[in-house]
Design an enzyme around this catalytic site. Structure first.
Site, PDB file in Angstrom:
ATOM      1  CG  ASP A 145      -1.975  -1.029   1.216  1.00  0.00           C
ATOM      2  OD1 ASP A 145      -2.182  -1.630   0.154  1.00  0.00           O
ATOM      3  OD2 ASP A 145      -2.595  -1.257   2.272  1.00  0.00           O
ATOM      4  NE  ARG A 146      -0.796   7.316  -2.384  1.00  0.00           N
ATOM      5  CZ  ARG A 146      -0.433   8.088  -3.410  1.00  0.00           C
ATOM      6  NH1 ARG A 146       0.657   8.839  -3.316  1.00  0.00           N
ATOM      7  NH2 ARG A 146      -1.155   8.127  -4.518  1.00  0.00           N
TER       8      ARG A 146
END
Length: 307
Positions: A139-140
């Site tokens: 995930d970012r």
């Protein structure tokens, strides 16, 4: 990039124009791809001023310098916080900072771990054909270890054997699970708003094993081992357990002291896709996570490889 670009080259501008158009025409005569890559790596200066944009206005007499003999610190800046932990002819292991997408999206195509690593490999090898191929994503908001392949054949081999790869994470959560260890099994589905939720039927099976490492005030530090790799898997399952990750407002965290998601990819173990040698990489948690966790997190060790 072409070999003749290795030494510094300097030009005096004859007429008013924008920097990109100047680089594409004579006397520099770069391709659009070369020009954009040089600008991205900060290898072009105007009047000895670096960090210039493609639309920088040039005036007659301006000095334009093109340099591709980059110093180490320039390369590190070009990696935008990514650390290369291991690099060989088959695989690349990097340590990704929080806040950086793993790969492109409709909204962001340039500033991603995948794009930055590709640009780095092309610049280092001076070969536009050099690429990194994504094996998995983070995930970012998640930091830590990511694995890339150097060609599509290696990518396919790693993905086919992905279940045999050990993937461990560290997370700081609100509260403390009632059991010191356990296994979370859910079926997850991403809805139209791009939010992942648990469902009774359909979706994809998600399995996460957790172990409580210790408590710190009203928070706990957990070690998590993934058996599957679904989008937002850890975040959704811990929230459903009643212990959302600190800083994860998307999935119900109420703590506001963390400026980032307290989730870190800390360990990867796999067999080298060519030699078969055992490979183990460990990354210490980033400073914000260590500061909040006090003494609960494992002793810091540099990312390492065995095998």
């Amino acid at each position: 990039m072409r070999d003749f670009l290795t030494p510094d080259r300097q030009f005096h501008v004859a007429s008013r124009c924008e920097l990109l158009s100047y680089l594409l025409g004579p006397p520099a005569t770069l391709s659009r791809k070369e020009a954009k890559q040089l600008l991205r790596f900060g290898a072009v200066s105007v009047r000895h001023r670096q960090n210039v944009r493609h639309d920088t206005k040039l005036e007659p007499g301006d000095l334009v310098t093109i340099s591709t003999a980059k110093r180490r610190r320039d390369v590190e800046v070009a990696l935008h916080g990514i650390k290369i932990v291991h690099l060989d002819e088959a695989v690349v292991v990097v340590d990704k900072p929080a806040g950086l997408l793993s790969m492109g999206s409709p909204r962001e195509k340039e500033r991603t771990a995948h794009r930055i690593l590709n640009d780095y490999l092309k610049a280092q090898t001076k070969s536009p054909s050099q690429q990194a191929f994504i094996v998995h994503r983070l995930d970012r908001e998640t930091s830590g270890l990511m694995l890339f392949a150097r060609n599509e054949r290696i990518q396919a081999a790693l993905q086919q054997n992905w279940k045999s790869v050990t993937k461990k994470y560290l997370a700081m959560v609100e509260g403390t699970p009632s059991r010191p260890s356990g296994t979370l099994k859910d079926r997850l589905l991403e809805d139209k708003s791009l939010r992942v939720r648990r469902v009774e039927n359909g979706g994809e099976l998600a399995i996460t094993h957790y172990r409580v490492l210790g408590k710190h005030g009203k928070r706990s530090v957990l070690e998590l081992t993934l058996e599957t790799g679904r989008k937002n898997q850890i975040r959704v399952q811990l929230a459903a357990l009643g212990h959302p990750i600190v800083g994860d407002s998307k999935y119900g965290a109420s703590t506001g002291s963390a400026r980032r998601l307290m989730l870190h990819s800390c360990e990867l173990i796999f067999s080298h896709p060519v030699s078969g040698a055992p490979m183990k990489f460990v990354s210490p948690p980033p400073a914000p996570m260590s500061a909040l966790a006090g003494r609960l997190l494992p002793s810091p060790v540099v990312a390492k490889v065995q095998g």
